[in-house]
Design a protein around this motif. Structure first.
Motif, PDB file in Angstrom:
ATOM      1  N   ILE A   1       1.696   7.276   4.520  1.00 48.85           N
ATOM      2  CA  ILE A   1       3.129   6.629   4.060  1.00 48.85           C
ATOM      3  C   ILE A   1       3.824   6.349   4.890  1.00 48.85           C
ATOM      4  O   ILE A   1       3.946   5.482   5.493  1.00 48.85           O
ATOM      5  N   THR A   2       4.252   7.513   5.272  1.00 51.30           N
ATOM      6  CA  THR A   2       4.711   7.850   6.956  1.00 51.30           C
ATOM      7  C   THR A   2       4.245   6.458   8.137  1.00 51.30           C
ATOM      8  O   THR A   2       5.201   6.103   8.620  1.00 51.30           O
ATOM      9  N   VAL A   3       2.838   6.624   7.910  1.00 48.08           N
ATOM     10  CA  VAL A   3       2.663   5.850   9.002  1.00 48.08           C
ATOM     11  C   VAL A   3       2.010   4.248   8.674  1.00 48.08           C
ATOM     12  O   VAL A   3       3.305   3.319   9.955  1.00 48.08           O
ATOM     13  N   LYS A   4       2.371   4.333   7.722  1.00 48.43           N
ATOM     14  CA  LYS A   4       1.965   2.952   7.393  1.00 48.43           C
ATOM     15  C   LYS A   4       3.596   2.471   7.680  1.00 48.43           C
ATOM     16  O   LYS A   4       3.701   1.034   8.032  1.00 48.43           O
ATOM     17  N   LEU A   5       4.616   3.507   7.200  1.00 46.30           N
ATOM     18  CA  LEU A   5       5.988   2.071   7.179  1.00 46.30           C
ATOM     19  C   LEU A   5       6.205   2.000   8.284  1.00 46.30           C
ATOM     20  O   LEU A   5       7.200   0.981   8.889  1.00 46.30           O
ATOM     21  N   LEU A   6       6.117   3.019   9.406  1.00 48.52           N
ATOM     22  CA  LEU A   6       6.183   3.043  10.258  1.00 48.52           C
ATOM     23  C   LEU A   6       6.135   2.401  11.576  1.00 48.52           C
ATOM     24  O   LEU A   6       7.013   0.806  12.361  1.00 48.52           O
ATOM     25  N   GLY A   7       4.584   2.312  10.679  1.00 46.68           N
ATOM     26  CA  GLY A   7       3.541   1.106  11.821  1.00 46.68           C
ATOM     27  C   GLY A   7       4.430  -0.588  11.619  1.00 46.68           C
ATOM     28  O   GLY A   7       4.702  -1.248  12.057  1.00 46.68           O
ATOM     29  N   VAL A   8       4.877  -0.387  10.355  1.00 48.22           N
ATOM     30  CA  VAL A   8       5.305  -1.991   9.989  1.00 48.22           C
ATOM     31  C   VAL A   8       6.618  -2.239  11.057  1.00 48.22           C
ATOM     32  O   VAL A   8       7.530  -3.179  11.472  1.00 48.22           O
ATOM     33  N   ALA A   9       7.435  -0.618  10.878  1.00 49.45           N
ATOM     34  CA  ALA A   9       8.931  -1.148  11.231  1.00 49.45           C
ATOM     35  C   ALA A   9       8.665  -1.858  12.633  1.00 49.45           C
ATOM     36  O   ALA A   9       9.271  -2.347  13.678  1.00 49.45           O
ATOM     37  N   ALA A  10       7.717  -0.967  13.569  1.00 55.80           N
ATOM     38  CA  ALA A  10       7.481  -0.886  14.938  1.00 55.80           C
ATOM     39  C   ALA A  10       6.810  -2.303  15.296  1.00 55.80           C
ATOM     40  O   ALA A  10       7.705  -2.781  16.063  1.00 55.80           O
TER      41      ALA A  10
ATOM     42  N   GLY B   1     -14.113  10.627  -0.221  1.00 50.31           N
ATOM     43  CA  GLY B   1     -14.043  12.591   0.605  1.00 50.31           C
ATOM     44  C   GLY B   1     -13.263  12.687   1.362  1.00 50.31           C
ATOM     45  O   GLY B   1     -13.082  12.931   2.528  1.00 50.31           O
ATOM     46  N   TYR B   2     -11.961  12.094   1.477  1.00 49.11           N
ATOM     47  CA  TYR B   2     -10.889  13.060   2.010  1.00 49.11           C
ATOM     48  C   TYR B   2      -9.881  13.582   1.008  1.00 49.11           C
ATOM     49  O   TYR B   2      -9.591  13.298   0.285  1.00 49.11           O
ATOM     50  N   PRO B   3      -9.531  14.437   1.926  1.00 48.89           N
ATOM     51  CA  PRO B   3      -7.947  15.215   1.717  1.00 48.89           C
ATOM     52  C   PRO B   3      -7.045  14.450   0.868  1.00 48.89           C
ATOM     53  O   PRO B   3      -6.349  13.450   1.387  1.00 48.89           O
ATOM     54  N   GLY B   4      -6.627  15.249  -0.539  1.00 47.97           N
ATOM     55  CA  GLY B   4      -5.222  14.618  -0.707  1.00 47.97           C
ATOM     56  C   GLY B   4      -4.005  14.624   0.307  1.00 47.97           C
ATOM     57  O   GLY B   4      -2.999  14.045   0.140  1.00 47.97           O
ATOM     58  N   TYR B   5      -4.128  15.469   0.919  1.00 53.19           N
ATOM     59  CA  TYR B   5      -2.655  16.469   1.705  1.00 53.19           C
ATOM     60  C   TYR B   5      -2.716  14.999   2.460  1.00 53.19           C
ATOM     61  O   TYR B   5      -1.374  14.956   3.699  1.00 53.19           O
ATOM     62  N   LEU B   6      -3.316  13.450   3.050  1.00 59.86           N
ATOM     63  CA  LEU B   6      -2.767  12.951   3.939  1.00 59.86           C
ATOM     64  C   LEU B   6      -1.957  11.816   3.376  1.00 59.86           C
ATOM     65  O   LEU B   6      -1.561  10.700   3.864  1.00 59.86           O
ATOM     66  N   VAL B   7      -1.988  12.177   1.891  1.00 55.78           N
ATOM     67  CA  VAL B   7      -0.637  10.867   1.381  1.00 55.78           C
ATOM     68  C   VAL B   7       0.704  10.854   2.307  1.00 55.78           C
ATOM     69  O   VAL B   7       0.404   9.590   2.789  1.00 55.78           O
ATOM     70  N   PRO B   8       0.992  11.880   1.932  1.00 56.04           N
ATOM     71  CA  PRO B   8       2.432  10.858   2.525  1.00 56.04           C
ATOM     72  C   PRO B   8       2.242  10.519   3.625  1.00 56.04           C
ATOM     73  O   PRO B   8       2.784  10.217   4.663  1.00 56.04           O
ATOM     74  N   LEU B   9       0.976  11.435   4.574  1.00 59.19           N
ATOM     75  CA  LEU B   9       1.046  10.401   6.032  1.00 59.19           C
ATOM     76  C   LEU B   9       0.589   9.724   5.912  1.00 59.19           C
ATOM     77  O   LEU B   9       1.657   9.215   6.945  1.00 59.19           O
TER      78      LEU B   9
ATOM     79  N   VAL C   1      -3.971   8.013  -6.190  1.00 59.35           N
ATOM     80  CA  VAL C   1      -4.230   7.498  -4.794  1.00 59.35           C
ATOM     81  C   VAL C   1      -5.134   9.014  -4.540  1.00 59.35           C
ATOM     82  O   VAL C   1      -5.727   8.684  -3.581  1.00 59.35           O
ATOM     83  N   ARG C   2      -4.707  10.179  -4.629  1.00 53.38           N
ATOM     84  CA  ARG C   2      -5.201  11.612  -4.532  1.00 53.38           C
ATOM     85  C   ARG C   2      -6.797  11.207  -5.102  1.00 53.38           C
ATOM     86  O   ARG C   2      -7.985  11.636  -4.248  1.00 53.38           O
ATOM     87  N   GLN C   3      -6.689  10.708  -6.329  1.00 47.23           N
ATOM     88  CA  GLN C   3      -7.884  11.339  -7.291  1.00 47.23           C
ATOM     89  C   GLN C   3      -8.725  10.163  -5.759  1.00 47.23           C
ATOM     90  O   GLN C   3     -10.143  10.264  -5.779  1.00 47.23           O
ATOM     91  N   LEU C   4      -8.293   8.560  -5.572  1.00 45.66           N
ATOM     92  CA  LEU C   4      -9.161   7.430  -4.958  1.00 45.66           C
ATOM     93  C   LEU C   4     -10.158   8.317  -3.379  1.00 45.66           C
ATOM     94  O   LEU C   4     -11.065   8.236  -2.933  1.00 45.66           O
TER      95      LEU C   4
ATOM     96  N   SER D   1       0.754  -1.034   0.285  1.00 41.30           N
ATOM     97  CA  SER D   1       0.150   0.353  -0.271  1.00 41.30           C
ATOM     98  C   SER D   1       0.795   1.061   0.058  1.00 41.30           C
ATOM     99  O   SER D   1       0.722   2.351  -0.699  1.00 41.30           O
ATOM    100  N   ALA D   2       1.958   1.553   0.596  1.00 39.81           N
ATOM    101  CA  ALA D   2       3.000   2.723   1.288  1.00 39.81           C
ATOM    102  C   ALA D   2       3.560   2.926  -0.358  1.00 39.81           C
ATOM    103  O   ALA D   2       4.036   3.447  -1.077  1.00 39.81           O
ATOM    104  N   THR D   3       3.746   1.192  -0.607  1.00 35.55           N
ATOM    105  CA  THR D   3       4.444   1.557  -2.464  1.00 35.55           C
ATOM    106  C   THR D   3       2.898   1.765  -3.747  1.00 35.55           C
ATOM    107  O   THR D   3       3.783   3.113  -4.431  1.00 35.55           O
ATOM    108  N   PHE D   4       2.151   1.856  -3.503  1.00 35.13           N
ATOM    109  CA  PHE D   4       1.460   1.792  -4.006  1.00 35.13           C
ATOM    110  C   PHE D   4       1.392   3.369  -4.327  1.00 35.13           C
ATOM    111  O   PHE D   4       1.216   4.351  -5.447  1.00 35.13           O
TER     112      PHE D   4
END
Length: 131
Positions: free
Chosen positions: A50-59, A40-48, A32-35, A21-24
């Motif tokens: 990506i970050t939390v998905k990678l950090l969650g897996v690492a944790a 109903g979600y804003p596109g500025y969530l994409v970088p956030l 992803v911004r369009q989807l 998912s983070a790679t996509f």
């Protein structure tokens, strides 16, 4: 012994889901911004995300801290629950399948973690119950 296999297989599947998912999100950010906009979600969530998905897996995989690992499980649980809800609300039933499957492997991973890890989580099933 079987609980250890269930833990590692379910954790590997959960990690693969989040890493794919983070790679996509990284490679197809405009899509992803369009989807997300359609849900109903804003596109500025994409970088956030990506970050939390990678950090969650690492944790979860590194388990530097049991509390941090449990927090990552909690965040993933709510993320998958909200993703499932958003897809169902938008009548995107095909898009809800990964979230539904993710919830299943997340529950399996979380409930069997004490059988496979040296440091037990106080919130998961005890080792005696799993053996």
């Amino acid at each position: 012994m079987a609980c250890k296999y269930v833990y590692w297989i379910s954790t590997a599947l959960l990690s693969a889901l989040y890493l794919m998912s983070a790679t996509f999100y990284l490679t197809q950010s405009d899509t992803v911004r369009q989807l997300l906009g359609q849900l109903g979600y804003p596109g500025y969530l994409v970088p956030l995300l990506i970050t939390v998905k990678l950090l969650g897996v690492a944790a979860i995989l590194s388990r530097i801290s049991v509390g941090l690992s449990d927090l990552a499980y909690s965040g993933m649980f709510f993320h998958l629950l909200l993703a499932l809800s958003a897809h169902l609300n938008a009548s995107d039933y095909a898009g809800s399948v990964p979230a539904f499957l993710g919830l299943g492997v997340l529950v399996m991973s979380f409930t069997t973690q004490n059988a496979a890890r040296a440091k037990p989580s106080p919130y998961a099933a005890s080792r005696q119950a799993g053996t």
